[in-house]
Design a protein around this motif. Structure first.
Motif, mmCIF file in Angstrom:
data_model
loop_
_atom_site.group_PDB
_atom_site.id
_atom_site.type_symbol
_atom_site.label_atom_id
_atom_site.label_comp_id
_atom_site.label_asym_id
_atom_site.label_seq_id
_atom_site.Cartn_x
_atom_site.Cartn_y
_atom_site.Cartn_z
ATOM 1 N N VAL A 3 0.368 -1.326 0.552
ATOM 2 C CA VAL A 3 -0.403 -0.742 1.732
ATOM 3 C C VAL A 3 0.210 0.548 2.768
ATOM 4 O O VAL A 3 1.030 0.798 2.442
ATOM 5 C CB VAL A 3 0.068 -2.342 2.450
ATOM 6 C CG1 VAL A 3 -1.472 -2.257 4.454
ATOM 7 C CG2 VAL A 3 -0.925 -3.683 2.131
ATOM 8 N N GLU A 4 -0.456 0.655 3.640
ATOM 9 C CA GLU A 4 -0.929 1.794 3.949
ATOM 10 C C GLU A 4 -1.802 1.805 5.689
ATOM 11 O O GLU A 4 -2.638 1.046 5.058
ATOM 12 C CB GLU A 4 -1.267 3.231 3.624
ATOM 13 C CG GLU A 4 -1.147 4.190 4.519
ATOM 14 C CD GLU A 4 -2.014 5.165 3.908
ATOM 15 O OE1 GLU A 4 -1.375 7.092 4.075
ATOM 16 O OE2 GLU A 4 -3.177 5.426 3.487
ATOM 17 N N GLN A 36 -15.207 3.237 -0.172
ATOM 18 C CA GLN A 36 -14.495 2.431 -0.472
ATOM 19 C C GLN A 36 -13.016 2.714 -0.915
ATOM 20 O O GLN A 36 -11.976 2.120 -1.139
ATOM 21 C CB GLN A 36 -14.946 1.154 -0.432
ATOM 22 C CG GLN A 36 -15.986 0.746 0.272
ATOM 23 C CD GLN A 36 -16.246 -0.686 0.531
ATOM 24 O OE1 GLN A 36 -15.813 -1.846 -0.487
ATOM 25 N NE2 GLN A 36 -16.747 -1.779 1.941
ATOM 26 N N SER A 37 -13.225 3.620 -1.895
ATOM 27 C CA SER A 37 -11.928 3.746 -2.785
ATOM 28 C C SER A 37 -11.925 5.658 -3.056
ATOM 29 O O SER A 37 -13.209 5.822 -3.951
ATOM 30 C CB SER A 37 -11.759 3.283 -3.851
ATOM 31 O OG SER A 37 -12.941 3.066 -4.748
ATOM 32 N N SER A 38 -11.150 5.264 -3.404
ATOM 33 C CA SER A 38 -10.979 7.263 -4.016
ATOM 34 C C SER A 38 -9.910 7.625 -5.061
ATOM 35 O O SER A 38 -8.567 6.716 -4.814
ATOM 36 C CB SER A 38 -10.705 8.314 -2.896
ATOM 37 O OG SER A 38 -9.342 7.882 -2.014
ATOM 38 N N VAL A 39 -9.903 8.483 -6.570
ATOM 39 C CA VAL A 39 -8.587 7.964 -6.916
ATOM 40 C C VAL A 39 -8.475 10.488 -6.461
ATOM 41 O O VAL A 39 -9.620 11.133 -6.733
ATOM 42 C CB VAL A 39 -9.079 8.505 -8.534
ATOM 43 C CG1 VAL A 39 -8.161 8.890 -9.276
ATOM 44 C CG2 VAL A 39 -9.271 6.994 -8.374
ATOM 45 N N ASN A 51 -3.056 9.416 -7.150
ATOM 46 C CA ASN A 51 -2.951 8.710 -5.492
ATOM 47 C C ASN A 51 -4.228 7.718 -5.401
ATOM 48 O O ASN A 51 -5.959 8.287 -6.133
ATOM 49 C CB ASN A 51 -2.983 9.585 -4.830
ATOM 50 C CG ASN A 51 -3.628 8.569 -3.555
ATOM 51 O OD1 ASN A 51 -4.645 8.264 -2.985
ATOM 52 N ND2 ASN A 51 -1.804 8.344 -2.740
ATOM 53 N N ILE A 52 -4.374 6.514 -5.929
ATOM 54 C CA ILE A 52 -5.546 5.554 -5.894
ATOM 55 C C ILE A 52 -5.341 5.094 -4.279
ATOM 56 O O ILE A 52 -4.462 4.260 -3.731
ATOM 57 C CB ILE A 52 -5.347 5.000 -6.439
ATOM 58 C CG1 ILE A 52 -5.220 4.944 -7.977
ATOM 59 C CG2 ILE A 52 -6.563 3.382 -6.519
ATOM 60 C CD1 ILE A 52 -4.426 4.486 -9.719
ATOM 61 N N LYS A 53 -6.906 4.397 -3.508
ATOM 62 C CA LYS A 53 -6.734 4.365 -2.335
ATOM 63 C C LYS A 53 -8.045 3.607 -1.861
ATOM 64 O O LYS A 53 -9.038 3.964 -2.914
ATOM 65 C CB LYS A 53 -6.586 5.521 -1.089
ATOM 66 C CG LYS A 53 -5.115 6.418 -0.806
ATOM 67 C CD LYS A 53 -6.204 7.014 0.300
ATOM 68 C CE LYS A 53 -4.026 7.604 0.556
ATOM 69 N NZ LYS A 53 -4.711 8.412 1.738
ATOM 70 N N TYR A 64 -1.921 3.518 -4.119
ATOM 71 C CA TYR A 64 -0.769 3.550 -4.793
ATOM 72 C C TYR A 64 -1.033 4.617 -5.408
ATOM 73 O O TYR A 64 -1.852 5.687 -4.746
ATOM 74 C CB TYR A 64 -1.397 2.582 -6.170
ATOM 75 C CG TYR A 64 -1.377 1.513 -5.991
ATOM 76 C CD1 TYR A 64 -0.777 0.375 -5.856
ATOM 77 C CD2 TYR A 64 -2.843 1.055 -5.438
ATOM 78 C CE1 TYR A 64 -0.856 -0.940 -5.831
ATOM 79 C CE2 TYR A 64 -3.245 -0.296 -5.447
ATOM 80 C CZ TYR A 64 -2.497 -1.155 -5.105
ATOM 81 O OH TYR A 64 -2.540 -3.088 -4.703
ATOM 82 N N GLU A 65 0.567 5.348 -5.229
ATOM 83 C CA GLU A 65 0.357 6.716 -5.623
ATOM 84 C C GLU A 65 1.896 7.248 -7.374
ATOM 85 O O GLU A 65 2.733 6.345 -6.544
ATOM 86 C CB GLU A 65 1.487 7.331 -4.292
ATOM 87 C CG GLU A 65 1.707 9.186 -5.062
ATOM 88 C CD GLU A 65 1.847 9.780 -3.551
ATOM 89 O OE1 GLU A 65 0.345 9.910 -2.970
ATOM 90 O OE2 GLU A 65 2.537 10.004 -2.769
ATOM 91 N N TYR A 66 1.653 7.784 -8.084
ATOM 92 C CA TYR A 66 2.785 7.826 -9.146
ATOM 93 C C TYR A 66 2.683 9.230 -9.426
ATOM 94 O O TYR A 66 1.820 10.178 -9.513
ATOM 95 C CB TYR A 66 2.552 7.156 -10.065
ATOM 96 C CG TYR A 66 1.307 6.333 -9.891
ATOM 97 C CD1 TYR A 66 2.394 4.374 -9.958
ATOM 98 C CD2 TYR A 66 0.194 5.278 -10.038
ATOM 99 C CE1 TYR A 66 2.353 3.485 -10.083
ATOM 100 C CE2 TYR A 66 -0.182 4.155 -9.989
ATOM 101 C CZ TYR A 66 0.568 2.854 -9.083
ATOM 102 O OH TYR A 66 0.466 1.994 -9.369
#
Length: 159
Positions: A3-4, A36-39, A51-53, A64-66
């Motif tokens: 969570v951010e 609502q979301s981004s990669v 990164n996925i938000k 999520y970041e890898y």
């Protein structure tokens, strides 16, 4: 679950520059950037990440970041990422017990500078430095993913 919780602000002066502890150059490319979301793929120095938000209100996000191989990041930036890419310098400094990240944009978003602070809870108190201006946390125009759709240089207001 990652969570951010982040608050984002415009700046009213350049006084923050005297407090900068570290500066990183970054380039970001968005593979997906809906409401609502981004990669995204980010390259910062010798590091590359995917990164996925996902957000509902602009302040609270799942994130999520890898790390990924640099070669993969460069290929994704070149062949897959939407244009324009996000180019920025991230200036890092501390005020009180919080780390602030000030993003100074270049390229299509030249002239935009925003400050961000990550919090442990939505209502966590934080010190407001004198250079901090209006909060834009819930203004979707300031999301990096949206800056790659409608760059700052094309905005009619807020300049």
């Amino acid at each position: 679950m990652a969570v951010e919780i982040e608050r984002k602000f415009l700046l009213v002066s350049e006084d923050w520059r005297k407090q900068v502890e570290k500066t990183l150059e970054m380039q970001q490319g968005y593979l997906s950037r809906d409401a609502q979301s981004s990669v995204r793929v980010r390259i910062s120095g010798e590091r590359a990440d995917i990164n996925i938000k996902s957000t509902r209100d602009g302040i609270y996000r799942l994130e999520y970041e890898y790390p990924i191989p640099m070669e993969d990041a460069l290929e994704l930036m070149k062949h897959v990422a939407h244009r324009p890419l996000i180019e920025k310098k991230r200036h890092i400094l501390h005020v009180g017990r919080h780390c602030w990240e000030i993003d100074e944009f270049f390229g299509e978003n030249q002239g935009l500078i925003v400050a961000e602070v990550e919090l442990a809870a939505r209502d966590e108190p934080y010190e407001r430095p004198d250079w901090l201006g209006r909060e834009v946390s819930t203004d979707a125009r300031y999301y990096n993913s949206n800056l790659s759709k409608l760059p700052y240089k094309y905005w009619k207001d807020e300049k």
